[in-house]
Enzyme design. Structure first.
Site: not given
Ligand code: UDP
Ligand code: FAD
Length: 387
Positions: A257, A288, A311, A359
């Site tokens: 991605r 976000r 983003e 990751y």
């Molecule tokens: N996630 C979600 N809703 C939110 C935040 C996170 O569904 O508001 C899920 C989503 O699948 C994401 C995963 O949790 O890929 C991990 O989120 P995190 O913010 O830890 O990941 P980042 O993208 O910041 O690495």
């Protein structure tokens, strides 16, 4: 003479280079195809406002690994920043990760921890005790269907563009669910942001007379003197680029991605009152909005301007920056084949997020790099003198 060529100046490559240069007196050449060091952790001050912007998305440092914490503190001090996230669902803002505050606001209730636990347990009962096998099942299992559908399902679909039933449950195991009002995003012992910014930290790691950094140099560009064909087999190499690219995609492409960032300077002192606001609804195209001034409340930033970044997430093409491994079952199978191929490369070590298709957070990349030095590189260079 170069003892080791490091491909990629992210935290993984820099940690290995720094350790071998400082501890063993080895000469390390780091190349990077970008025009700056630091990989995705790189940040720069936005010129109009002076606000530090994390160019590849917000980076929050957190770890419970004491060895990593001690190591990173050699290069930077950390602020007392504690990460908190809010999420805007159907015109209402809730705290994330899901905690007692989110649950009570969502259900218009005033449950204590036990009552909330009982409610969620009842809502999660549809799985009938089965171990969750994918992200969809894991979501329902953790928080029940209503909360899952409001805050996770559409956000995840936007972020991964993959049916949550095909994604590993582990992606959201990272997100804690709390039956208290604690809304800290991370559970780690140590957390903070580098006092004078990420780039100052990264530059201090590279600042050693035995380390040479060569930017704008792609390892696969045969017109450059340092390239794969010229180097492999001649000198040990640490490769932290994408593993499928190294083998010219011989076994097919691993899916990644990528993110698109839309940055804007606004003529207001404060846009959203918090560093990160998530948008979990399907009708909003971004996942976000980051507002960078809030990462450093201790700094004197202008009071009439702010920098925000929206983003957007999508599948990476070959020409895009690969950010997150999608990690479907087909990817995992392909990865095993690539791992087999890496074994056949003479004195080439594969590391980091791209090199291992994992990751990794910053502390994990740094921890893994320290282990590589201990377990593989130190023995390889054991004839060289310790300094
Ligand atoms: N996630 C979600 N809703 C939110 C935040 C996170 O569904 O508001 C899920 C989503 O699948 C994401 C995963 O949790 O890929 C991990 O989120 P995190 O913010 O830890 O990941 P980042 O993208 O910041 O690495
Ligand atoms: P990278 O930082 O990706 O560095 C790899 C380097 O290799 C790059 O500079 C690249 O240009 C170079 N390279 C690749 N191919 C070649 C080539 N062919 N020739 C030359 N050079 C090449 N971690 C956290 O702890 N907290 C966070 O909040 C956080 N947020 C993140 C948000 C996003 C959007 C992303 C993508 C990552 C985030 N991370 C976060 C993870 C963090 O960025 C990584 O853990 C860290 O950067 C790992 O470093 P690395 O050295 O493995 O990889």
């Amino acid at each position: 003479m170069t003892d080791l060529v490091v491909v990629g100046s992210g935290f993984y490559g820099l940690t290995v280079a720094e350790r071998l240069a400082t501890e063993r007196g080895l000469k390390v050449l780091i190349i990077d195809r970008r025009s700056h060091i630091g990989g995705n952790a790189y940040s720069a001050n936005e010129p109009e406002t002076g606000i530090e912007v994390h160019q590849y998305g917000a980076h929050l440092f957190h770890t419970s690994n004491e060895r990593v914490w001690e190591y990173v503190n050699r290069f930077t001090a950390f602020t007392s920043y504690v990460h908190r996230v809010y999420t805007s669902h159907k015109g209402e803002v809730y705290p994330m990760p899901i905690n007692l505050g989110t649950i009570n606001q969502f259900f218009r209730s005033a449950h204590g921890p036990d009552a909330a636990r009982a409610l969620i347990k009842e809502q999660a009962a549809e799985l009938g005790g089965k171990t969750p096998e994918n992200l969809d099942e894991q979501g329902v299992n953790l928080i029940g269907r209503p909360l899952y559908e409001a805050f996770i399902r559409e956000y995840t679909a936007k972020q991964w563009q993959t049916d949550p039933r095909e994604l590993p449950a582990s992606i959201i195991s990272r997100l804690p669910v709390r039956y208290t009002y604690d809304n800290r995003y991370f559970n780690d012992t140590h957390e903070g942001l580098p006092v004078d910014g990420y780039t100052a930290w990264l530059e201090r790691m590279a600042d050693h007379p035995n380390i040479t950094v060569q930017l704008d140099t792609d390892f696969f560009d045969t017109s450059q003197p340092i390239n794969k064909a010229a180097v492999v087999g001649q000198v040990p190499v640490l490769y932290t680029g994408a593993v499928d690219r190294y083998f010219d995609y011989a076994e097919g492409e691993l899916s990644w991605r990528t993110l698109d960032f839309e940055q804007e300077v606004l003529q207001v002192g404060d846009f959203q009152g918090t560093p990160v606001m998530n948008y979990p609804d399907a009708d909003i195209p971004y996942t976000r909005i980051h507002e960078f001034r809030h990462f450093h409340p201790e700094r004197e930033y202008p009071t009439d301007k702010t920098v925000i970044m929206r983003e957007f997430s999508r599948f990476a093409e070959r020409s895009d920056e690969p950010y997150y491994p999608v990690n479907t079952a087909a990817d995992r199978e392909r990865l095993l084949t690539y791992r087999g191929l890496t074994e056949g490369e003479p004195n080439v070590f594969f590391g980091g997020r791209l090199g291992t298709y994992q990751y990794l957070d910053m502390h994990m990349a740094i921890g893994a790099a320290l282990s590589l030095v201990d377990n593989k590189l130190s023995p390889l260079f054991s004839g060289t003198k310790d300094v």
